[in-house]
Enzyme design. Sequence first.
Site, PDB file in Angstrom:
ATOM      1  N   TYR A 142       0.703  -1.108   0.398  1.00  0.00           N
ATOM      2  CA  TYR A 142       0.440   0.207   0.022  1.00  0.00           C
ATOM      3  C   TYR A 142       0.849   1.790  -0.076  1.00  0.00           C
ATOM      4  CZ  TYR A 142      -2.849   3.817   1.288  1.00  0.00           C
ATOM      5  OH  TYR A 142      -4.349   4.485   1.516  1.00  0.00           O
ATOM      6  N   ASP A 234       9.107   2.483   0.151  1.00  0.00           N
ATOM      7  CA  ASP A 234       8.460   3.075   1.093  1.00  0.00           C
ATOM      8  C   ASP A 234       7.893   2.377   2.803  1.00  0.00           C
ATOM      9  OD1 ASP A 234       5.975   4.165   1.971  1.00  0.00           O
ATOM     10  OD2 ASP A 234       4.658   3.618   0.766  1.00  0.00           O
ATOM     11  N   LYS A 263       4.045   9.183   8.510  1.00  0.00           N
ATOM     12  CA  LYS A 263       3.454   8.849  10.299  1.00  0.00           C
ATOM     13  C   LYS A 263       4.499   9.334  11.016  1.00  0.00           C
ATOM     14  CE  LYS A 263      -0.040   5.521   8.360  1.00  0.00           C
ATOM     15  NZ  LYS A 263       0.510   4.588   6.621  1.00  0.00           N
TER      16      LYS A 263
HETATM   17  C1  LIG Z   1       0.004   4.929   5.633  1.00  0.00           C
HETATM   18  C2  LIG Z   1       0.980   4.599   3.959  1.00  0.00           C
HETATM   19  C3  LIG Z   1       0.605   5.403   3.398  1.00  0.00           C
HETATM   20  C4  LIG Z   1      -0.167   6.702   2.917  1.00  0.00           C
HETATM   21  O1  LIG Z   1       0.188   7.780   3.539  1.00  0.00           O
HETATM   22  P1  LIG Z   1      -0.971   8.930   4.060  1.00  0.00           P
HETATM   23  O2  LIG Z   1      -0.286  10.047   4.999  1.00  0.00           O
HETATM   24  O3  LIG Z   1      -2.485   7.874   4.967  1.00  0.00           O
HETATM   25  O4  LIG Z   1      -1.802   9.076   2.707  1.00  0.00           O
HETATM   26  C5  LIG Z   1       2.231   4.942   1.969  1.00  0.00           C
HETATM   27  N1  LIG Z   1       2.466   3.882   2.664  1.00  0.00           N
HETATM   28  C6  LIG Z   1       2.690   3.278   3.455  1.00  0.00           C
HETATM   29  C7  LIG Z   1       3.142   2.041   3.585  1.00  0.00           C
HETATM   30  C8  LIG Z   1       1.277   3.312   4.308  1.00  0.00           C
HETATM   31  O5  LIG Z   1       1.287   2.971   5.284  1.00  0.00           O
END
Ligand SMILES: *Cc1c(COP(=O)(O)O)cnc(C)c1O
Length: 445
Positions: A142, A234, A263
């Site tokens: 994701y 990511d 985050k």
């Molecule tokens: C939460 C998340 C995102 C998206 O971040 P947002 O601040 O919700 O746009 C992208 N990549 C990973 C791995 C995530 O856990």
Amino acid sequence: MNHEQSRSLYDRALSVIPGGVNSSVRAIRPYPFFVSRGDGGHVIDADGNRYLDFVMGYGPLLLGHSLPEEVTAAIQQRASEGPMYGAPTEVEVELAEFVARHVPSVEMIRFVNSGTEATVSAVRLARGYTGREKVVIMQGGYHGAQESTLVDGEGDHTSPSSAGIPQSFAEHTIVVPFNDEDAIHDVFDAHGDEIAAVLTEPILGNYGIVHPVDGYLETLREVTDDHGSLLIFDEVITGFRVGGLQCAQGKFGVTPDVTTFGKVVGGGFPVGAIGGRAEIIEQFSPAGDVFQAGTFSGHPVTMAAGLETLRYAAANDVYDHVNTLGEQLRSGLTDILADEAPEYTVVGTDSMFKVIFTREGPTSSGEQCESGCRQRADCSRSDSCPKTGADVKRAETERWERLFWPAMKEQGIFLTPNQFESQFVCDAHTQEDVERTLEAYKQAL
Ligand SMILES: *Cc1c(COP(=O)(O)O)cnc(C)c1O
């Protein structure tokens, strides 16, 4: 438990907010509880019910809901001096220096406002830097609500996973199963000189928690190097969560070209960031010709919250504490499952944990990983533990969501409401919280 206030708030919300929520995962059935405030490792809902919280904002809240004095003071000072200016501030330089000092891949970093924005910019950067168009992503990975990665399929047979995304966008995305070395070699054999980047979470954190098999991240590093493609990690979830301040890349000893953050690095405020080798990150405008900009980027309140949170974590034993409790939860759950549901799998590492309701598994526990699945080849569960997002999807997701989650909620434990999202330990959680949680799992399983 009484939920009258939450029910009536959701009724109002449904009239003015689509689905009643501002992020789809919050739309718990039949209706979510509305939070009135946080308190350490707990949240209190609109009806006054108190829950032990392992959602932690879906990851950002490393320190929990009650921030230490120095973090609160920094946030309040920045907010009281005018929230933002449209001109640079010292605090963004300090946070950039902090990240560059601790994270192996980062020499330079650009701050943005969400993880989504970070991955959008990282993909554009990789395409701009390499002059190529294709990106490779993992099934069940994701990367936020972005066009290039909301794509399903296998290999180059892909299609958008959301309405509103043209098929022609999905044609530039190649999807492979995580942990499958043959699949990644196949797509590079077929398309190697067209691939701008491989974009992956070092641990899948949004589709179960899937640990990489030994050597997989190294293979991604080699194959991208061999073909002149970039490797993008990511680390929006794993950054400053797994591996402490060096992040998952430090823990695994594999250094990507580019890393996306979000985050934790914003200390609970909206944030994202793209870091990497200077030569690559300098392709962003105005230094380079890959356009990137944002009114709120490097927001002083966010930068202060992120910086003071990370400084606090560096100066105190935050990672020791949350990782120890995480380990106790995972090993306690492993013991409970041996009696209650031997087919299920405990996953997670550091302060991340989850139980995957896998359908098949060995009936006796044997020589299994003791505190969360590590994809060890010699583990007695290695044929049945989830290795990809698709494996997690085949688990008993309905049982998890409709029976197990509500039973935990009734015991005052707030877990992520589906099978897929990770759960997080924070610095405010205690040994007693762990014991209470294990007892509740035992009851609910
Ligand atoms: C939460 C998340 C995102 C998206 O971040 P947002 O601040 O919700 O746009 C992208 N990549 C990973 C791995 C995530 O856990």
